[in-house]
Design a protein around this motif. Structure first.
Motif, PDB file in Angstrom:
ATOM      1  N   GLN A  12       0.837  -1.201   0.000  1.00  0.00           N
ATOM      2  CA  GLN A  12       0.000   0.000   0.000  1.00  0.00           C
ATOM      3  C   GLN A  12       0.871   1.250   0.000  1.00  0.00           C
ATOM      4  O   GLN A  12       1.949   1.281   0.595  1.00  0.00           O
ATOM      5  CB  GLN A  12      -0.894   0.021   1.243  1.00  0.00           C
ATOM      6  CG  GLN A  12      -1.938  -1.084   1.295  1.00  0.00           C
ATOM      7  CD  GLN A  12      -3.171  -0.770   0.461  1.00  0.00           C
ATOM      8  OE1 GLN A  12      -3.389   0.370   0.064  1.00  0.00           O
ATOM      9  NE2 GLN A  12      -3.977  -1.790   0.200  1.00  0.00           N
ATOM     10  N   PRO A  13       0.401   2.317  -0.652  1.00  0.00           N
ATOM     11  CA  PRO A  13       1.108   3.601  -0.621  1.00  0.00           C
ATOM     12  C   PRO A  13       0.665   4.431   0.586  1.00  0.00           C
ATOM     13  O   PRO A  13      -0.176   3.999   1.373  1.00  0.00           O
ATOM     14  CB  PRO A  13       0.650   4.256  -1.918  1.00  0.00           C
ATOM     15  CG  PRO A  13      -0.776   3.790  -2.031  1.00  0.00           C
ATOM     16  CD  PRO A  13      -0.801   2.378  -1.487  1.00  0.00           C
ATOM     17  N   ILE A  14       1.209   5.626   0.713  1.00  0.00           N
ATOM     18  CA  ILE A  14       0.710   6.595   1.682  1.00  0.00           C
ATOM     19  C   ILE A  14      -0.694   6.995   1.230  1.00  0.00           C
ATOM     20  O   ILE A  14      -0.882   7.485   0.111  1.00  0.00           O
ATOM     21  CB  ILE A  14       1.628   7.831   1.756  1.00  0.00           C
ATOM     22  CG1 ILE A  14       3.035   7.429   2.200  1.00  0.00           C
ATOM     23  CG2 ILE A  14       1.040   8.887   2.682  1.00  0.00           C
ATOM     24  CD1 ILE A  14       3.101   6.789   3.577  1.00  0.00           C
ATOM     25  N   ALA A  15      -1.683   6.770   2.075  1.00  0.00           N
ATOM     26  CA  ALA A  15      -3.094   6.886   1.651  1.00  0.00           C
ATOM     27  C   ALA A  15      -3.475   8.283   1.206  1.00  0.00           C
ATOM     28  O   ALA A  15      -4.312   8.455   0.314  1.00  0.00           O
ATOM     29  CB  ALA A  15      -4.011   6.425   2.782  1.00  0.00           C
ATOM     30  N   GLN A 199     -11.166   0.940   6.511  1.00  0.00           N
ATOM     31  CA  GLN A 199     -10.789   1.745   7.673  1.00  0.00           C
ATOM     32  C   GLN A 199      -9.305   1.569   7.992  1.00  0.00           C
ATOM     33  O   GLN A 199      -8.727   2.333   8.760  1.00  0.00           O
ATOM     34  CB  GLN A 199     -11.609   1.336   8.907  1.00  0.00           C
ATOM     35  CG  GLN A 199     -13.079   1.692   8.854  1.00  0.00           C
ATOM     36  CD  GLN A 199     -13.343   3.154   9.182  1.00  0.00           C
ATOM     37  OE1 GLN A 199     -12.461   3.989   9.121  1.00  0.00           O
ATOM     38  NE2 GLN A 199     -14.583   3.463   9.514  1.00  0.00           N
ATOM     39  N   ILE A 200      -8.700   0.552   7.388  1.00  0.00           N
ATOM     40  CA  ILE A 200      -7.300   0.235   7.664  1.00  0.00           C
ATOM     41  C   ILE A 200      -6.422   0.831   6.570  1.00  0.00           C
ATOM     42  O   ILE A 200      -6.556   0.484   5.396  1.00  0.00           O
ATOM     43  CB  ILE A 200      -7.093  -1.292   7.735  1.00  0.00           C
ATOM     44  CG1 ILE A 200      -8.024  -1.915   8.777  1.00  0.00           C
ATOM     45  CG2 ILE A 200      -5.636  -1.623   8.054  1.00  0.00           C
ATOM     46  CD1 ILE A 200      -8.146  -3.423   8.664  1.00  0.00           C
ATOM     47  N   TYR A 201      -5.549   1.743   6.940  1.00  0.00           N
ATOM     48  CA  TYR A 201      -4.546   2.299   6.015  1.00  0.00           C
ATOM     49  C   TYR A 201      -3.410   2.836   6.853  1.00  0.00           C
ATOM     50  O   TYR A 201      -3.425   2.719   8.097  1.00  0.00           O
ATOM     51  CB  TYR A 201      -5.155   3.355   5.096  1.00  0.00           C
ATOM     52  CG  TYR A 201      -6.013   4.417   5.742  1.00  0.00           C
ATOM     53  CD1 TYR A 201      -5.470   5.613   6.204  1.00  0.00           C
ATOM     54  CD2 TYR A 201      -7.392   4.235   5.862  1.00  0.00           C
ATOM     55  CE1 TYR A 201      -6.267   6.599   6.769  1.00  0.00           C
ATOM     56  CE2 TYR A 201      -8.197   5.219   6.432  1.00  0.00           C
ATOM     57  CZ  TYR A 201      -7.633   6.387   6.878  1.00  0.00           C
ATOM     58  OH  TYR A 201      -8.421   7.357   7.441  1.00  0.00           O
ATOM     59  N   ASP A 202      -2.403   3.385   6.218  1.00  0.00           N
ATOM     60  CA  ASP A 202      -1.163   3.733   6.916  1.00  0.00           C
ATOM     61  C   ASP A 202      -1.385   4.564   8.182  1.00  0.00           C
ATOM     62  O   ASP A 202      -0.782   4.305   9.222  1.00  0.00           O
ATOM     63  CB  ASP A 202      -0.199   4.453   5.974  1.00  0.00           C
ATOM     64  CG  ASP A 202      -0.807   5.700   5.322  1.00  0.00           C
ATOM     65  OD1 ASP A 202      -2.038   5.797   5.220  1.00  0.00           O
ATOM     66  OD2 ASP A 202      -0.037   6.585   4.890  1.00  0.00           O
TER      67      ASP A 202
END
Length: 397
Positions: A12-15, A199-202
């Motif tokens: 994943q990237p920076i959201a 809801q889940i990211y960096d």
């Protein structure tokens, strides 16, 4: 802390790292794995992204861009003021562009905002804002300069900070003996019920259950005294806490026991429920891809509504790019004309402040604002347009 991984959302990237069209080659990514700590029942990431990569002078999310959130924070400030002394000393951690601060007197209100662009704005409005990351050292500096606080407030910020023990200890340092610590963050129970894995990211180092928060707060001498279940951001909890030695701690609201009992019935104190959640997430991915490929095969144009951190997780986990979604429409100036993180889907300003006539379907990247969006985009709905959502199941709305 013993972490057991139950979900892998891939690279994943920076959201919120929207990139210029010419600057794709240096994009940062990380493997987003989610784990359960069987000691504290905390749901947390296996590895955390360095805060400086996420929160800086180019941070793009503005709370005041949503009328829903402006109204929410006005009502929240009014509610909290009823439990505070006259002319209270208020500190907000993670003040963003001042959407909550604006409801308080500049003379007694202070803020912490590591994103310099927003700290500069709120300082200009008269709110003393520290553009630093929240920790013990900063709490002691604020205490020395301004004294203890009657209210420490944070919205969608506590879940961003990996070291919860230091975070909560720093709050205890600056909190008045009879002061209140109130914070809002996404609800783990709602995420499980809605299958809202986005809801889940960096930035969301943790997704909180009330069970876990009670355990974490007690480690630093704070007591959980009340829980308000909120609809904002797809389902959040407003947590009220105070020093264990305070009068507040003698009268714990029934909502604390109710939430903990409910969460135990859901199984949020056992990894088995999270393993089942992981299976549902994998099914959601397949179902969404099936829908989008059918749209493409039938020459139906699909765009996304809202260049959100949530949609960053979905697009990168599912492998969705501009082959399936033509573009993302968003009203935030800082995001327009750029490419979405990882997926590189173009972000454009809405034409005539509405969905274009040639669009057949709209993926709800901001599904948590569906009521606000539906009212605004009535013309799209009236001409037969439909929204696509993945929450709680992939379906047309």
């Amino acid at each position: 802390m013993t972490k057991q991984t139950f979900l892998d959302l891939g690279w994943q990237p920076i959201a919120n790292g929207f990139i210029p069209k010419e600057g794709q080659e240096d994009e940062f990514s990380f493997n987003l794995q989610v784990a359960f700590d069987d000691e504290t029942c905390l749901v947390t990431q296996q590895e955390y992204v360095a805060p400086e990569k996420m929160f800086h002078k180019d941070y793009a999310y503005r709370g005041s861009m949503s009328l829903t959130m402006v109204d929410h924070f006005q009502k929240t400030a009014k509610l909290l003021s009823e439990s505070l002394p006259p002319s209270p000393r208020v500190l907000e951690i993670g003040s963003n562009d001042g959407v909550f601060l604006n409801n308080w007197d500049t003379d007694n209100t202070y803020a912490v905002e590591p994103c310099f662009n927003f700290a500069e704005e709120t300082n200009a409005l008269g709110y003393r804002t520290y553009s630093r990351f929240w920790n013990n050292d900063l709490s002691k500096d604020i205490l020395a300069e301004h004294g203890s606080m009657d209210l420490v407030f944070a919205a969608n910020c506590m879940c961003h900070i990996p070291d919860l023990q230091e975070t909560f200890q720093a709050v205890a340092n600056v909190l008045e003996d009879e002061g209140l610590f109130v914070f809002e963050d996404p609800s783990l129970a709602r995420m499980i019920n809605l299958n809202s894995y986005d809801q889940i990211y960096d930035e969301h180092a943790h997704i909180f259950s009330v069970i876990a928060l009670k355990n974490e707060l007690e480690r630093v001498g704070l007591s959980l005294i009340r829980v308000d279940n909120l609809s904002v951001h797809g389902g959040s909890n407003r947590i009220w806490a105070a020093k264990t030695t305070s009068e507040w701690a003698k009268y714990v609201h029934i909502s604390v026991e109710e939430n903990i009992t409910y969460e135990k019935l859901l199984g949020l104190d056992n990894i088995a429920v999270f393993d089942k959640f992981s299976s549902r997430v994998a099914q959601s991915k397949q179902d969404l891809l099936d829908v989008l490929y059918r749209c493409k095969e039938n020459d139906q144009k699909v765009i996304s509504y809202g260049a959100t951190s949530k949609s960053t997780t979905v697009f990168n986990y599912c492998g969705i790019d501009d082959n399936l979604i033509s573009y993302i429409t968003d009203t935030t100036p800082e995001k327009q004309g750029k490419l979405a993180p990882g997926s590189h889907i173009p972000v454009v300003a809405p034409k005539d402040n509405s969905i274009a006539d040639d669009v057949n379907y709209v993926f709800l990247g901001a599904w948590n604002f569906v009521d606000e969006i539906s009212k605004k985009e009535k013309a799209f709905i009236d001409r037969g347009g439909k929204f696509i959502t993945h929450v709680p199941l992939v379906r047309f709305v």
